[in-house]
Each structure stands twice: as structure tokens, then as C-alpha cells.
Design an enzyme around this catalytic site. Structure first.
Site, PDB file in Angstrom:
ATOM      1  N   GLY A   1       0.839  -1.197   0.000  1.00  0.00           N
ATOM      2  CA  GLY A   1       0.000   0.000   0.000  1.00  0.00           C
ATOM      3  C   GLY A   1       0.871   1.243   0.000  1.00  0.00           C
TER       4      GLY A   1
ATOM      5  CB  ALA B   1      -0.418   4.414   6.601  1.00  0.00           C
ATOM      6  N   GLY B   2       1.349   4.003   4.068  1.00  0.00           N
ATOM      7  CA  GLY B   2       2.348   3.182   3.393  1.00  0.00           C
ATOM      8  C   GLY B   2       3.479   4.002   2.792  1.00  0.00           C
TER       9      GLY B   2
ATOM     10  CG  HIS C   1     -18.878  11.545   5.956  1.00  0.00           C
ATOM     11  ND1 HIS C   1     -19.598  12.684   5.731  1.00  0.00           N
ATOM     12  CD2 HIS C   1     -17.638  11.949   6.293  1.00  0.00           C
ATOM     13  CE1 HIS C   1     -18.814  13.733   5.921  1.00  0.00           C
ATOM     14  NE2 HIS C   1     -17.625  13.318   6.264  1.00  0.00           N
TER      15      HIS C   1
ATOM     16  NE  ARG D   1     -16.418  12.806   9.478  1.00  0.00           N
ATOM     17  CZ  ARG D   1     -15.318  12.611   8.788  1.00  0.00           C
ATOM     18  NH1 ARG D   1     -14.824  11.406   8.649  1.00  0.00           N
ATOM     19  NH2 ARG D   1     -14.687  13.623   8.227  1.00  0.00           N
TER      20      ARG D   1
ATOM     21  CD  GLU E   1     -10.148   3.248   6.083  1.00  0.00           C
ATOM     22  OE1 GLU E   1      -9.587   3.917   5.199  1.00  0.00           O
ATOM     23  OE2 GLU E   1     -11.352   2.964   6.055  1.00  0.00           O
TER      24      GLU E   1
ATOM     25  NE  ARG F   1     -11.594   8.455   9.998  1.00  0.00           N
ATOM     26  CZ  ARG F   1     -11.872   9.561   9.302  1.00  0.00           C
ATOM     27  NH1 ARG F   1     -11.494  10.737   9.756  1.00  0.00           N
ATOM     28  NH2 ARG F   1     -12.537   9.487   8.169  1.00  0.00           N
TER      29      ARG F   1
ATOM     30  CG  LEU G   1      -6.204  13.204   5.951  1.00  0.00           C
ATOM     31  CD1 LEU G   1      -6.189  14.576   5.279  1.00  0.00           C
ATOM     32  CD2 LEU G   1      -5.994  12.128   4.907  1.00  0.00           C
TER      33      LEU G   1
END
Lengths: 247, 637
Positions: B40, B44-45, B266, B330, B425, B435, B441
Site C-alpha cells: 500500500g 501510511a504506506g 458519513h 459524524r 485505516e 472517528r 490523515l
């Protein structure tokens, strides 16, 4: 609405391709262009035929995956809109639509409408970054940046790397793509240390990949889904000349 | 199996510093002897791959896209949180920590969340240094805006394209390392399986999406940064290719799956317009800074919005949650929208929509200001719906957006399988049951830039890494299994496409395991999913071969894993006899319809162990202790 599509079919990079005609019926005006192709593909699979291969992912106009030439225009008739965000209300019943891949020798066709855009990555790898290791940074507010500069950097950084600029250019030039990255970083204080080497190395790699040069047609700006200005090409040329004179 | 989260001792403020000080280091000359596979290339990756390469490790990065820059992090719009307190409005690391634990409905691990809040400030510094063009004020300083679930302005942003700009920053850092030869980038390679040797994660199996070649890659550690599983619902705001395969395959190889039922719906997405719909589009939460959400007071009111006077409108979020109003978190905003639509007060075709109205903001600030703040979002809305939101209110409805659940990891972000690290994630760790906006992010980059570079060294310093090669029995077997699976998908030659199965599975999940869940509905899902899975393996139709670019085959392979994963998700939802955050069980609610937690029995992470397809998984519990935050009923009133 009912449509007749003429789609470029090519089984692989070295296979010969041709346009094939398909009828798609009962298309809703609320569909996106890619959803219309989804309907066609479901139909083709059901008939045991090979579906049309095309790149797509976010379908929100930001990932830069999608791209096809629709009736001679990269991403189709709506300005500043990727083909995934193009909706069928822009077409009318009985329309004939010609759908082709990006055409440029630096973007070889993988299959049907999918092209290989790895050349863009190789250009970025030559200098499209600030050389700062994780952990080096000072406080984010330590260097004030004029809002106009930050805004200009953002205007250039909005590039999604889709390649429409190359597809639109009669020379298959990648100068708008390259200039957008050079212009983004040149507008900021963080980008100054490597400004010369970046401009030189990225432009040389662009040439090595087989992209053409700019002859001021401005087709790229017209096709760019993010509306990136050709002004950045002028700025890039100035940076490249500066860097070359310094040796 | 005893789950050990490996949380360092000491006061929460000192845990991370102490952990860094206590961790063993790897000599710079030895780092290049360790090979790390990063799957990924999202936030993150890419950030992990770049940073580990900067440190000197031998890194291989994998993406199924044609370029690392296409990962779905790119689509995040609104912003990234950080406890900078540049606004002088009372923010602090503590407040960000508290807001995040509370926002997650007290189902996250305190120590991880505190560390996240601590490193949040370094992320902004790092991104600015990379040249990320964050929004600035005229004085040249960084600008902030507010997001849901917070009463301070701590969200940094780059127009409506914050995810794009942060991902491009990480992509550029990664590209720099590729250019330097320290990262080998493998594009168009999809992970098919994890290779486990002697109980440790030592490699992966990939399929080349252009040639179909299936091969193994061996290493000393594997990092999964493969995102969430929202596409189990078919319709979601995720990109079309997002899938559960990498994490689910790791689960089948022994990694525990944490809290799979925690999914985020959402509140502000563009409503579904027809059966052909292929995905849903988010309208950034940042719009709720200036937009006001309302529906008609009376059900069946068919007047156009401009014909409905103020006295006949119900600004239900402002009415029910006066202190947070339109910026309620949310999960709460989504449920409130569902409630008013269930009452028959929804707007638009089918009555599944509420208004998000900018008329007041335009009157107050002028159209130019609104255009500067949200111009690109307004344009996107108009392109999709054909309506101009400067003139008529937007219509929005909740949609699946993010998954808080993921592979279980300890404080080091390592799963129960030694050598398997999970970031972003894809792991379960920081957001609890819900969240907050602008925190995804933050977590992706925290994990990649500032956590894994420290914790992976501690793992390597333990030693004991015998050489393993692709010739090992485990690697050969994993390759053989992946090949067999591809052949099986191609050989069924039934009548239904992968997309038709995916849609049907998604409908089951949305109806029975979506915004509101019941015991009866979940039990029904546990009957219907295996039936559909059986039909999938009997009646699937995939044209073409496995030795070419075959997008239908790619889809079929992903849907096959969703067919099994869906059952795990429902099992988790059924066992959790409480409502918390995004997990709302109708049986467990307060008198005014809010989520009713059961801290006595359910203040734990549910980590599931695989036992076989169609066999009930084994539940392992990590008890959550709250030493710093008082467990309270979440109130935004």
C-alpha cells in the site's frame, strides 16, 4: 437516451487495435460517463465477450486514474472535468461517441483504453520533491509564506497526474505536468535549495522519456481537468535556462 | 491466546518518550541487512516506506495502482488535525487526546490515542517542510478551520484537497527514495497472501495485474497499509478498487481482526440517484462550518426549499445539540439524518435526503468568500447533480465512508503475528467506535512517519532472523494456493458477474448491518451471506484468462474475500450487545434515541481469530482501561 459508441479495442501492447461499435440503450442522464461504460461492460460480460478495459478508481476527479479521449477531447466535452465526473446529461439521444486511449509514444497502450503512465513517476523521481528527511523539520509557522505564493503553489500542486495534457498536445509534450511540479515547489521557500537541479533534471528526464516540446498551442491548459495555467510552463523555461547557464 | 498490548508503564504523558528511550536500536550499518515489505502506498504506506528507507532499511513498496500517487488517501478533502494551538483557543495535546477518546465513544486504547495527539504537531512541521501548500492567512501563517466533535480550530487544510496534497508530499518523499535506489517500487502488483514461516510474517504473494504472474517476495518484516473495507457495502465513498483482501488474507493466516463491526457512516454525501450507481461521493465535513442542515417540519411537505419559510423548517442538529450544532460528530449527525428521513421528512427523490443550506452564510460572508472556501466542492456537487448549490440547498444523505475496525495491533503497531505490522485505516487502533473528522490523515501519517520507524527497530533488534527464500515450503504453498484460487474463479463459467454479486452483498450489509442494526436482522444476514457465497462459487462468470490485464478477474478476487469477511463483520455486530459510536443496535438506545453503551460488559476490543470458512471465529478480548479519561455518556448537547 440511446447511444452508439465507437470504442478503441486493443488486446495488448503489441496487438493491433481498432474502433468497434456498440449500442447502449436506456442511458439515464444522471449516470456518469464511466457508469454508462459499466452498463456496457456488464452486458458484454453477460454475453461472454471481453469487457472494455479502462483505468478508474476514486470516481471523484482526484486520483488521476481515469482518462480517455471522448470525441477527440481528453476527458470529454465539459471543461475542467475528469471523465469520471462527466455526466450523461451532457449528451443527447442518438449521439455517436468516439472513445479512444491517450495517444503518445511515451504512454504505450496496455489494453483498450488503459495506458502506461510510468514515465510521469520517473520524472518525479528525478527531482520533484524537497529533500527533507522525516524529523528534520522546524516549526510549521517558522517561515511565513505570503498567501499569494502559497496560493500559486497550490494552483500548480492541484495537478492529478492524469496525462490529459500529453494527450491533448499535438507534440505529446508533458511540459504542463512537469511545469506544474516545478512551479509548485519553486513558489515556496522550501523549494529554493534544489530549484536549479530540480528544473534541469526533470526536464532532461522528460526529454529522455520521449515526450515532445511545447510549441504554444495551449491545448494542455484547455484539456487540464484542474485548469492548470500554461503560465507555469513559462516559469519552468526560465528556471531551466537559469539552471543551464549556471552549469 | 493472551493478548498483550505492550503498553509502556508510567504516566500517559511519558509513555511514548520512555518507550523510545527503552527500545533497542539497530546499528546504521546493519539496517540495510533488514528487508521490509510495505503493502500500500497511501498516506501510511508511502510515509512508512520513505521514512524507513531514509533510515537505511532495504524497502520494497507494493501498489495495485499504476502509480503510488493514486492511493485513495488522495480523495480526503477537509483537513488534518494537529494540537498546535496556533489559534490560541485553548487547544493542547491533552484536549486532542480527550476529544478523540470521547469522539470514539470510549472504545479506543488510551495510550495509542495520546501518542497520536503528541506526534500530530510534528506531522504539520514535516509536511510544511516538504512543501505541502497548506492554506495560509495574509500574514503568511498557517490557517485553521473547525471540524466535527471539537470546539477548537485545529484542522489544517489545503483548499478542499488536503488528502491529495499530503499524499503527494508522501509520494514525493517516496519517489525521492526510489530515485536514490533505497526503495524498490512494485506497481500493478496486488497482494494475494501473507507468507508465515515459523510463526513469523516473512513475505507476501503478489499477482502482477498486467501479466498475471503470481510470485512470492520474502523479507524480515511485512507492513500492511492497505486501507479499510468500506466497499463490503458496495456503495461507499471508497474508491472502486479499495478492498479487504490483504488484511483478510492475513487474518486467515492467523492475525486477529479487531472490531470489524465499527464502520463510519458519513453524514454528508450526495444521495443515490439510481440502480446503476457505482459509488457515492462525499461532500466534505468542512461544509458544516458554514452550511446549515434542515428538513421541513411537516412530513410530506413537497414545496421547493425556497418556498418553505423559516417557521416551517427544522434545523434539527442545532435544535438537538445546541452546543455543537451542525458540527456534531459524524455518527450522531448520520443517525439524526436517518431519523428525520424515517419520520417521512426527508427531501428529494425517494425522501432519502436532507438539505445542507448555505443561504445564510452567503448572506453573511458573500458568495466570493464561500467560493474561496469551498469552490471546488460546490463545482463537484453541480457536476454530479446538475444543481447549483449557490442557489438551491445541497441535498445530502449519509454513506459508508471509513472503517474503524482493522487488524489488531499492539502499542508497536505489530499484530499478534510477529513481524506483521499494520498501519493507517488497516489497523483498528486509534479511533474506537467512531472517528472524528480530519483524524484519518493524522493517524495515517503518524503511523508512517513517526511511529513505525521507532517500533520496527525494536523488533529487529531482538534478532533471530534466519534467511528464508521463495523456495521455502511455506512460500511455495502460498503461491500454489493463490494460483489455484485464480484458476477456480476463471473456471466456474456461470451466469453472474462479480459486480452483480458485489451489489447484492452490499445491499444485505447496508440493510442489515448498516446505520441501525438489530439482533433479528443480523441473524438474517448470517443466513443470507453464506447462501450468496455458495451461489458466487457456483454461478460466477469471469471472461478472459489469468495471463493478461483482466479487471473482471481482479474484481472477482476481491469480492470473494468480501463474501467471507461480511460474515465476520456481522458476527461482531451481533455479539456486541450495546450501541457505541458507529455501531448502533436498535435494542440499546436511550429514551431520546442516543447510543446506549454498556461499559460493564463491553469495554473491550473484540479481536477475532479465524477458524475456517463458515465456521464461527474465536473471540479474544483486550480489556480497555481508562485511567486518564472518565467514562461518561457522550453528550454534544
Amino acid at each position: 437516451m440511446n447511444l452508439r459508441l465507437h470504442i478503441w479495442r486493443q488486446a495488448g501492447p503489441s496487438a493491433e487495435g481498432s474502433l468497434k461499435a456498440y449500442d447502449v440503450n436506456n442511458v439515464s442522464e444522471h449516470m456518469s460517463f464511466l457508469e454508462m461504460l459499466d452498463v456496457l461492460n456488464e452486458d458484454l460480460i453477460g454475453k461472454g465477450e471481453s469487457p472494455v478495459a479502462f483505468d478508474h478508481d476514486c470516481r471523484e476527479g482526484i486520483c488521476g486514474s481515469c482518462g480517455m479521449v471522448v470525441n477527440g477531447v481528453p476527458h470529454g466535452p465539459e471543461r475542467k472535468t475528469t471523465v469520471c465526473q462527466l455526466h450523461m446529461r451532457k449528451f443527447k439521444d442518438g449521439d455517436e461517441i468516439y472513445i479512444e486511449p491517450w495517444r503518445a509514444s511515451a504512454f504505450p497502450v496496455t489494453r483498450d483504453l488503459v495506458v502506461d503512465r510510468a514515465a510521469f513517476d520517473r520524472i518525479i523521481q528525478k527531482g520533484g520533491f524537497v529533500s527533507v528527511n522525516t524529523g528534520n523539520a522546524q516549526d510549521g509557522n517558522a517561515i511565513p509564506i505570503a498567501k499569494t505564493d502559497a496560493d500559486r503553489a497550490m494552483d500548480a500542486a492541484a495537478c492529478i497526474g492524469c496525462g490529459a495534457c500529453v494527450a491533448a498536445c499535438p507534440n505529446a509534450s508533458a511540459m504542463l505536468f512537469v511545469a506544474a511540479k516545478i512551479g509548485h515547489l519553486a513558489a515556496l521557500p522550501q523549494g529554493q535549495a534544489e530549484r536549479d537541479s530540480r528544473a534541469r533534471d526533470m526536464v532532461l528526464q522528460m526529454d529522455a522519456e520521449g515526450f515532445g516540446s511545447c510549441t504554444n498551442h495551449y491545448e494542455c491548459e484547455a484539456a487540464c481537468p484542474k485548469g492548470i495555467s500554461v503560465e507555469f510552463i513559462a516559469r519552468m523555461n526560465r528556471d531551466f535556462v537559469n539552471a543551464s547557464l549556471k552549469g | 491466546m493472551k493478548l498483550n498490548a505492550n503498553i509502556p508503564d508510567g504516566p500517559i504523558q511519558q509513555k511514548w518518550d520512555k518507550h523510545i528511550a527503552d527500545s533497542k536500536l539497530v546499528n546504521p550499518a546493519n539496517k540495510r541487512k533488514f528487508t521490509v515489505l510495505v503493502v500500500g502506498t497511501g498516506l501510511a504506506g508511502a510515509s512508512a516506506a520513505a521514512t524507513l528507507a531514509e533510515l537505511g532499511y532495504n524497502v520494497h513498496a507494493y501498489t495495485y495502482h499504476d502509480s503510488a500517487r493514486r492511493a485513495h488517501s488522495i480523495a480526503a478533502q477537509g483537513g488534518i488535525n494537529a494540537a498546535k494551538n496556533y489559534q490560541n483557543d485553548g487547544d493542547s495535546v491533552w484536549r486532542l487526546f480527550y476529544d478523540t477518546v470521547k469522539g470514539g465513544d470510549f472504545r479506543a486504547r488510551e495510550a495509542n490515542v495520546y501518542r497520536l495527539a503528541q506526534v500530530s504537531t510534528s506531522i504539520i512541521d514535516q509536511c510544511v517542510a516538504q512543501g505541502v501548500p497548506f492554506a495560509r492567512e495574509y500574514g503568511g501563517y498557517l490557517s485553521n478551520r473547525s471540524f466535527g466533535g471539537a470546539q477548537v480550530s485545529r484542522t489544517f487544510y489545503a483548499r478542499g484537497q488536503t488528502g491529495q496534497q499530503l499524499l503527494i508530499g508522501a509520494y514525493q518523499a517516496l519517489s525521492r527514495q526510489v530515485g536514490l535506489g533505497t526503495v524498490t517500487l512494485h506497481t500493478k502488483k496486488e497482494m494475494m497472501d501473507l507468507v508465515v514461516v515459523n510463526g513469523k510474517a516473512r513475505g507476501i504473494v503478489t499477482r502482477d495485474l498486467k501479466s498475471g504472474e503470481i510470485e512470492s517476495h520474502m523479507a524480515d518484516a511485512v507492513i500492511l497499509a492497505t486501507g479499510g473495507y468500506g466497499n463490503v457495502f458496495y456503495l461507499s465513498t471508497n474508491a472502486k478498487a479499495c478492498n479487504v483482501t490483504a488484511t483478510y488474507r492475513a487474518y486467515k493466516k492467523g492475525a486477529l481482526f479487531g472490531n470489524p463491526c465499527y464502520t463510519q457512516i458519513h453524514p454528508t454525501c450526495i444521495p443515490v440517484s439510481g440502480d446503476y450507481q457505482s459509488k457515492l461521493t462525499l461532500m466534505s465535513e468542512s461544509l458544516r462550518n458554514d452550511g446549515r442542515i434542515w428538513v421541513p417540519k411537516q412530513k410530506g411537505d413537497t414545496r421547493t426549499p425556497d418556498q418553505i419559510p423559516e417557521s416551517d423548517r427544522d434545523y434539527y442538529l442545532e435544535r438537538k445539540y445546541p452546543s455543537y450544532g451542525n458540527l456534531s460528530p459524524r455518527d450522531i449527525a448520520s443517525r439524526a439524518a436517518k431519523q428525520v428521513c424515517d419520520e417521512g421528512r426527508g427531501v428529494g427523490p425517494g425522501g432519502l435526503g436532507v438539505y445542507l443550506d448555505f443561504a445564510d452564510a452567503i448572506k453573511r460572508l458573500g458568495q466570493a468568500k464561500i467560493e474561496e472556501r469551498y469552490g471546488n466542492l460546490f463545482e463537484m456537487y453541480e457536476r454530479i447533480t446538475g444543481e447549483n448549490p449557490y442557489e438551491v440547498p445541497m441535498r445530502i444523505y449519509p454513506a459508508v465512508h471509513y472503517t474503524m475496525g482493522g487488524l489488531w495491533v499492539d502499542y508497536n503497531l505489530m499484530s499478534n503475528l510477529p513481524g506483521l505490522f499494520v498501519l493507517g485505516e488497516a489497523n483498528f487502533s486509534d479511533h474506537g467506535a467512531n472517528r472524528l473528522g480530519a483524524s484519518a490523515l493524522m493517524q495515517g501519517l503518524a503511523d508512517g512517519y513517526f511511529v513505525i520507524p521507532y517500533t520496527i527497530g525494536g523488533y529487529f533488534a531482538q534478532g533471530g532472523f534466519d534467511k528464508v527464500s521463495s523456495d521455502s515450503a511455506e512460500a511455495k504453498q502460498a503461491v500454489a494456493e493463490a494460483t489455484e484460487r485464480v484458476n477456480k474463479l476463471l473456471s466456474i463459467k456461470g451466469k453472474r458477474t462479480p459486480a452483480s454479486f458485489h451489489r447484492e452483498l452490499g445491499k444485505i450489509m447496508w440493510d442489515l448491518c448498516g446505520m441501525a442494526r438489530t439482533e433479528a436482522g443480523l441473524k438474517e444476514a448470517l443466513v443470507r451471506i453464506p447462501k450468496l457465497r455458495e451461489e458466487f462459487w457456483r454461478d460466477l462468470l469471469v471472461p478472459g484468462s489469468g495471463e493478461e490485464l483482466n479487471q473482471t478477474l481482479e474484481h472477482a478476487n476481491r469480492v470473494a474475500d468480501f463474501m467471507e469477511f461480511a460474515e465476520l463483520m456481522v458476527t461482531d455486530a451481533l455479539h456486541r450487545n450495546e450501541s457505541c459510536g458507529g455501531h448502533f443496535r436498535e435494542e440499546y438506545q436511550t429514551e431520546d434515541g442516543e447510543a446506549l453503551r454498556n461499559d460493564e460488559e463491553f469495554a473491550y476490543v473484540a479481536a477475532w481469530e479465524y477458524n475456517g470458512v463458515g465456521v464461527a471465529p474465536t473471540l479474544h478480548k483486550e480489556e480497555l482501561t481508562f485511567d486518564n479519561v472518565h467514562l461518561a455518556t457522550r453528550s454534544y448537547k
